[in-house]
Scaffold this motif. Structure first.
Motif, short mmCIF file in Angstrom:
data_model
loop_
_atom_site.label_atom_id
_atom_site.label_comp_id
_atom_site.label_asym_id
_atom_site.label_seq_id
_atom_site.Cartn_x
_atom_site.Cartn_y
_atom_site.Cartn_z
N PRO A 273 3.61 -20.42 8.94
CA PRO A 273 2.86 -19.26 9.46
C PRO A 273 1.54 -19.01 8.74
CG PRO A 273 4.73 -18.54 8.14
CD PRO A 273 4.87 -20.02 8.30
N SER A 297 1.39 -9.42 5.51
CA SER A 297 2.69 -9.56 6.20
C SER A 297 2.97 -11.00 6.60
CB SER A 297 2.73 -8.66 7.44
OG SER A 297 1.69 -9.01 8.34
N THR A 298 1.93 -11.83 6.66
CA THR A 298 2.13 -13.24 7.00
C THR A 298 3.08 -13.91 6.03
OG1 THR A 298 -0.13 -13.31 7.91
CG2 THR A 298 0.93 -15.42 7.44
N THR A 300 5.72 -12.92 4.78
CA THR A 300 7.14 -12.62 5.02
C THR A 300 7.70 -13.37 6.22
OG1 THR A 300 6.70 -10.71 6.47
CG2 THR A 300 6.75 -10.31 4.08
N LYS A 301 6.87 -14.09 6.93
CA LYS A 301 7.31 -14.77 8.14
C LYS A 301 7.84 -16.17 7.83
CE LYS A 301 4.03 -12.19 11.00
NZ LYS A 301 2.86 -12.26 11.89
#
Length: 347
Positions: A273, A297-298, A300-301
């Motif tokens: 990601p 937030s990237t 956490t993907k």
């Protein structure tokens, strides 16, 4: 075939195809500044040669989404890595992600799963750039994985007319200066394309000769510190990164954005990601990627858009099996293919 991906000849008339395969306008003569820089490589403005691959093969290698003709934005050209085809490299990730964005895109199938002479593969990329530019009336955004990052740079270096047709160059784990790991893999012989991706091979030296980037193109080189195949890549002086020339450049490690990212080579080019976020940032803005624009937030993907978590495990095992089978089965050679005459300065 996905109904959104059509043979390019369905999108442009044959007369346009013929016109775009011609060599472009002549360029200025070689300057004396090149005379003392080692081998007499072609000056960066020496016109490229006519393509030696038959046009029917070049045309058949290119497939595009239906929205390429009259595209409202630049078209992404997807270029697979060694041992791979567009389907094995990009189906289940990038194809679906670009479909969801409704972005126009094409993919080019390199001959023999990109295992043979990269100089020949580069002709397929030259043809693809010209045809996509003609079909869309837009510039082309190059997006390549591994050898798919190196091969288009050879095309840009030795066919100068293509540079004005390209806006962005985005590479995922590219072997831009070869790889020390590949040296070990090739100790007892390997496929021609792998010989050409040895660290500082004759092929990579020619690709990087005189200048590594060109004005008007934005370069984003994305790499991982934990890449096991493309080494060394511990910082921005590693093999993937580029320096010098006329283009604007961002060399960025996945770990520069997400320090705990542990993506290996194949992950960087298929599902990571962070790699996706950096690539999309580059393709969505003027200039190369800016890591500061990637949301926290990237990190956490698990997957990039387009990846189906339910089918991913099985497909990923199949992908690795395909890679390993190609590496073992393809005929091995002891040296890299000789550089073509056009790589050198012409009298």
């Amino acid at each position: 075939m996905n109904e959104r991906r059509l043979p390019i000849h369905k999108l442009i008339r044959s007369t346009v195809v013929a016109a775009t395969t011609a060599v472009a306008l002549a360029f200025a003569p070689v300057t004396a500044a090149f005379a003392d820089q080692g081998p007499l490589y072609a000056p960066v403005d020496q016109p490229g040669p006519a393509l030696s691959v038959p046009q029917n093969l070049l045309g058949a290698s290119l497939e595009c989404s239906a929205n390429v003709s009259g595209a409202s934005r630049d078209v992404v050209l997807l270029i697979p890595g060694t041992t791979l085809t567009p389907e094995t490299n990009f189906d289940g990730n990038w194809f679906q992600a670009l479909d969801k964005l409704n972005w126009p895109y094409c993919s080019v199938t390199l001959p023999e799963n990109a295992m043979n002479d990269i100089q020949v593969s580069a002709e397929y990329i030259v043809n693809a750039i010209r045809q996509v530019n003609a079909a869309s009336g837009r510039k082309v955004d190059l997006l390549g994985f591994s050898q798919g990052g190196l091969a288009p740079r050879f095309a840009l270096r030795f066919w100068p007319d293509t540079r004005a047709m390209v806006d962005d160059y985005v590479a995922l784990g590219a072997t831009n200066h070869g790889s020390l790991t590949v040296d070990g893999m090739c100790a007892a012989g390997c496929a021609p394309a792998l010989q050409q991706q040895r660290l500082n091979s004759a092929f990579t030296q020619a690709t990087n000769s005189y200048q590594e980037t060109f004005a008007g193109i934005s370069y984003t080189d994305i790499y991982s510190h934990t890449d096991q195949f493309v080494t060394p890549n511990l910082n921005d002086s590693g093999t993937t990164s580029m320096h010098g020339g006329g283009g604007s450049i961002t060399n960025v490690a996945l770990q520069d954005v997400c320090p705990l990212n542990a993506a290996d080579h194949l992950a960087t080019g298929t599902y990571d990601p962070v790699a996706y976020a950096l690539a999309i940032d580059a393709l969505s803005h003027d200039g190369p990627a800016d890591p500061d624009r990637v949301p926290a937030s990237t990190c956490t993907k698990l997957f990039m858009p387009g990846v189906d978590p339910m089918t991913f495990p099985g497909k990923y095992v199949d992908l690795w099996n395909n890679v390993l089978a190609q590496l073992v089965a393809y005929p091995h050679v002891g040296t890299e293919p000789a550089l073509k005459p056009y790589v050198y300065a012409q009298p």
